[in-house]
Design an enzyme around this catalytic site. Structure first.
Site, PDB file in Angstrom:
ATOM      1  CB  SER A  38      27.836  10.124 -11.400  1.00  0.00           C
ATOM      2  OG  SER A  38      28.036   9.899 -12.915  1.00  0.00           O
ATOM      3  CE  LYS A  92      23.633   9.608 -13.603  1.00  0.00           C
ATOM      4  NZ  LYS A  92      24.735  10.062 -12.481  1.00  0.00           N
TER       5      LYS A  92
END
Length: 229
Positions: A38, A92
Site C-alpha cells: 500500500s 500511511k
C-alpha cells in the site's frame, strides 16, 4: 513458591532488561515490518521501518492515552497508526491536517482547492501478486513543498475520486502512496490524533520476500538504513 522466588531473584537482571525493552518498544521507539504494497514505491514488502513513538505524543504504554503532546504531525509525514475501523496497525502518509479541505479527481489530489502537481511520470510493470503483473505509473507528487513518490495502477478498480471533505479538528487525512491499492482515509475516515502511533523515519533492513527476482528472502542491501521521504 520458594523455587519461583529463587528463579526471579537469580534472573532479575534479565527480567529488568526485558521490561525495559518492552517499555522502549511501547513508549519510545519501535520497528515494524511492511506486510503489503500500500505504500509502494516508498516502502516495499519486506522493509522493516523504524518508528519514533515520541514524535507527537508521550502515551501511557499499551494505550492511546496521551500524557503529554510533544510535537505536531506535519503534512507529508509517514506514520504508523491504529485504524479507527477495527484497530489494525497501518502505515500511511499524512496528506491533510485539521481544517484542510481534501478532494480527489481521477487520482489527482486537491488540497484546499489547489490540485497538486505530478512530475517525472514513468510506466513500468508492477507485480501485484506473484505471477500477476500490471502496468504501473509512478510520479513525484508535490505535497506542499514536500515531494515524494506515488504510484497508480490504471488497470485496477479503485476509488480515484471523492468529493471535498474538511478534516475535523484533532484529525488527519491519510493516504497510501500506492494510491490505487491502499486502505486509507478514503475507506476508514479521518484519523484522530490519539490513533497515531509514531513517525516512520528510516528503513532499518529490507528483504525481497516476494521472490520477484527468483529468490526467497533475498536481502535488499540498497534499502538498509534508508531515510523515508
Amino acid at each position: 513458591m520458594k523455587n519461583l522466588h529463587h528463579t526471579l531473584k537469580a534472573n532479575r537482571g534479565f527480567i529488568v532488561f526485558l521490561l525495559g525493552f518492552a517499555l522502549l518498544r511501547t513508549a519510545v521507539a519501535d520497528w515494524n515490518p511492511i506486510p503489503s504494497g500500500s505504500m509502494r514505491p516508498t516502502l516495499l514488502e519486506g522493509d522493516v521501518v523504524l518508528v519514533n513513538r515520541l514524535a507527537y505524543d508521550l502515551k501511557l504504554p499499551l494505550t492511546d492515552v496521551v500524557l503529554l503532546p510533544l510535537g505536531e504531525p506535519q503534512r507529508g509525514d509517514v506514520v504508523t497508526l491504529s485504524s479507527p475501523a477495527g484497530g489494525t496497525r497501518l502505515i500511511k502518509r499524512i496528506v491533510g491536517l485539521p481544517g484542510d479541505r481534501i478532494a480527489m479527481q481521477e487520482d489527482v489530489l486537491i488540497l484546499n482547492g489547489q490540485p497538486l502537481s505530478y512530475t517525472d511520470k514513468q510506466t513500468h510493470g508492477e507485480t501485484v501478486v506473484p505471477g500477476f503483473v500490471v502496468d504501473a505509473v509512478r510520479a513525484s507528487e508535490d505535497l506542499g513543498g514536500r515531494p515524494h513518490a506515488v504510484q497508480f495502477l490504471p488497470s485496477l478498480r479503485a476509488r480515484r475520486s471523492f468529493a471535498e471533505v474538511t478534516v475535523p479538528a484533532g484529525h488527519y487525512f491519510l493516504l497510501g502512496d500506492n494510491r490505487d491499492n491502499s486502505e486509507d482515509s478514503r475507506f476508514i475516515g479521518t484519523v484522530p490524533r490519539e490513533k497515531l502511533i509514531g513517525r516512520a523515519h528510516h528503513v532499518l533492513v529490507a528483504a525481497d520476500w516476494l521472490g520477484e527476482d527468483g529468490w526467497r528472502m533475498a536481502p535488499r542491501f540498497g534499502r538498509w538504513v534508508m531515510a523515508i521521504r
